[in-house]
Enzyme design. Structure first.
Site, mmCIF file in Angstrom:
data_model
loop_
_atom_site.group_PDB
_atom_site.id
_atom_site.type_symbol
_atom_site.label_atom_id
_atom_site.label_comp_id
_atom_site.label_asym_id
_atom_site.label_seq_id
_atom_site.Cartn_x
_atom_site.Cartn_y
_atom_site.Cartn_z
ATOM 1 N N ARG A 1 0.849 -1.199 0.000
ATOM 2 C CA ARG A 1 0.000 0.000 0.000
ATOM 3 C C ARG A 1 0.879 1.242 0.000
ATOM 4 O O ARG A 1 0.555 2.263 -0.591
ATOM 5 C CB ARG A 1 -0.947 0.011 1.210
ATOM 6 C CG ARG A 1 -1.719 1.336 1.301
ATOM 7 C CD ARG A 1 -2.967 1.360 2.192
ATOM 8 N NE ARG A 1 -3.033 0.377 3.220
ATOM 9 C CZ ARG A 1 -2.385 0.427 4.394
ATOM 10 N NH1 ARG A 1 -1.599 1.449 4.676
ATOM 11 N NH2 ARG A 1 -2.513 -0.547 5.266
ATOM 12 N N TYR B 1 -16.317 18.088 -13.843
ATOM 13 C CA TYR B 1 -16.756 16.712 -14.075
ATOM 14 C C TYR B 1 -17.874 16.373 -13.081
ATOM 15 O O TYR B 1 -17.797 16.732 -11.900
ATOM 16 C CB TYR B 1 -15.541 15.800 -13.873
ATOM 17 C CG TYR B 1 -15.829 14.340 -13.934
ATOM 18 C CD1 TYR B 1 -16.151 13.732 -15.144
ATOM 19 C CD2 TYR B 1 -15.772 13.551 -12.792
ATOM 20 C CE1 TYR B 1 -16.402 12.371 -15.199
ATOM 21 C CE2 TYR B 1 -16.024 12.198 -12.849
ATOM 22 C CZ TYR B 1 -16.344 11.614 -14.052
ATOM 23 O OH TYR B 1 -16.593 10.277 -14.113
ATOM 24 N N ASP C 1 -7.393 19.944 -12.725
ATOM 25 C CA ASP C 1 -7.689 18.644 -13.330
ATOM 26 C C ASP C 1 -7.337 18.758 -14.813
ATOM 27 O O ASP C 1 -8.020 19.437 -15.575
ATOM 28 C CB ASP C 1 -9.177 18.311 -13.120
ATOM 29 C CG ASP C 1 -9.544 16.926 -13.659
ATOM 30 O OD1 ASP C 1 -8.863 16.438 -14.583
ATOM 31 O OD2 ASP C 1 -10.527 16.355 -13.163
ATOM 32 N N LYS D 1 -8.534 7.929 -18.837
ATOM 33 C CA LYS D 1 -8.878 8.567 -20.106
ATOM 34 C C LYS D 1 -7.669 8.562 -21.046
ATOM 35 O O LYS D 1 -7.176 7.516 -21.379
ATOM 36 C CB LYS D 1 -9.417 9.980 -19.832
ATOM 37 C CG LYS D 1 -10.431 10.032 -18.672
ATOM 38 C CD LYS D 1 -11.733 9.325 -18.945
ATOM 39 C CE LYS D 1 -12.620 9.146 -17.717
ATOM 40 N NZ LYS D 1 -12.887 10.335 -16.927
#
Ligand SMILES: *Cc1c(COP(=O)(O)O)cnc(C)c1O
Length: 388
Positions: A55, A107, A179, A204
């Site tokens: 992690r 978004y 972003d 994306k």
């Protein structure tokens, strides 16, 4: 020949392939192995180990993070399980009582996180039209910690001036968070304009092949990177090594894919703008875009994202159901072309009055133009329009 660890002096197509990459030390494998492990054996108790638990750190993930940082021209990259996990990782730097100035047309999932999750935890938000720097400046308060924007926005393709907003944020003691999912570092690098944090949904364009959900952050500041790594370690939104490897593999072809997306996007936008069957076309690369001058200054290309007004929800529905190459689907940025109706899909979670306010009408259709032969794409759009 020595392998070049520091690709920062190279151009972006070279950085996409080489930034932060070096042969694996045991075998010389040119691609980093997929370190599919949860833990690492320690030679002795209490030894100072580089890797202790996956992690916290994983070499495959780190290869991706160095590459992402290299593409954006930043010092530190962090990979996440999704774009929204990356955004949450930034927002959890904040505490109850802190305030964020943000764009009203972000978004849909970001808007939902801000309004329905983080608001419950005592973080407050002001939603403004960030095209107008005065609106951002007027919304700043003493407790404002972040100015959070997207440019271009989804699906209206509005831009904000990153250099001006960085100045406003810093004057108010806040960070500018951008972003950059839509533009990609091939077309726009926000750190160069003074942004402090760059966010990606690597789902994306960066991965580019529609086969992974992932996210990433890039920052320059060392203490900020340490704070973000601490939040991620403490909350756990890491990507698995296989997904990290797939995204890294996708990013190596970012330059060739984005050249093709930019070219096809512009060709499709021009075609739509000249065709009598369509109303407004939103694409920053068209001279008719109200912020085309800013786009030309801030961006090096305009991507494959185009939205177009069909005039009514009924016409939009029939159009998106009649295309054959453009597949009706959520998401964007893959090699294949997609089409959708934001009001019913990506922005369905945004309240209708807010949607109308943003200009997201029921007749608005969003295209993610892929890298197929553009003549086939135009024929597909023409055939779908016939007999609407
Ligand atoms: C898709 C997207 C996100 C969310 O990313 P996920 O990987 O789906 O969690 C955030 N911002 C933008 C601009 C996006 O397009």
């Amino acid at each position: 020949m020595a392998h070049d660890h520091d690709a920062s002096r190279h151009r972006i197509a070279t950085r996409a392939i080489h930034a932060g990459q070096s042969p694996e030390p045991v075998t010389g494998a040119i691609m980093p192995p997929i370190f599919q492990t949860s833990t690492y054996v320690q030679a002795e108790l209490g030894a100072d180990v580089r890797y202790d638990y996956a992690r916290v750190s994983n070499p495959t993930r780190e290869a991706l993070e160095r590459n992402l940082a290299g593409l954006e021209g930043g010092r530190h990259g962090l990979a996440y399980a999704s774009g929204l996990a990356a955004i949450e990782g930034v927002m959890k730097l904040l505490s109850a009582g802190d305030h964020v100035v943000t764009e009203e047309n972000t978004y849909g999932g970001t808007n939902r996180m801000f309004n329905h999750v983080l608001s419950r935890l005592g973080i407050t938000f002001s939603f403004v039209d960030s095209r107008d720097p005065d609106q951002v400046r007027d919304a700043m308060r003493p407790e404002t910690k972040l100015v959070y924007v997207e440019t271009p926005t989804n699906p209206m393709m509005r831009l904000c001036d990153l250099e001006v907003l960085a100045g406003i944020a810093h004057e108010g003691g806040a960070l500018l968070v951008v972003d950059n999912t839509f533009a990609t570092p091939f077309n726009q690098r926000p750190l160069e304009f003074g942004a402090d944090v760059v966010i990606h949904s690597t789902t994306k364009y960066l991965n580019g092949h529609s086969d992974v959900i992932g996210g990433g952050l890039v920052v320059n500041d060392d203490p900020l990177a340490a704070d973000l790594a601490f939040v991620r370690k403490s909350t756990g939104a890491v990507p698995g090594p296989m997904d990290a490897w797939l995204v890294l593999r996708g990013m190596k072809t970012l330059a060739v894919r984005m050249r093709a997306h930019n070219e096809n996007g512009l060709t499709v936008a021009r075609w739509l703008a000249e065709h009598p069957g369509f109303e407004a076309v939103h694409y920053p690369g068209l001279p008719s875009h109200p912020q085309h001058a800013l786009a030309a200054r801030q961006m090096e290309g305009f991507t494959g994202m185009v939205s177009v007004e069909l005039g009514s929800g009924e016409r939009a529905k029939r159009f998106v159901e009649r295309t054959r190459l453009f597949a009706l689907a959520e998401s964007l940025g893959g090699v294949e072309s997609l089409i959708g109706v934001p009001a019913l899909m990506t922005h369905a979670s945004v309240a209708p009055d807010r949607r109308a306010f943003m200009g997201v009408t029921d007749g608005l259709v969003r295209l993610s133009v892929g890298i197929e032969d553009v003549d086939d794409l135009l024929e597909d759009l023409e055939a779908a329009l016939k007999g609407l």
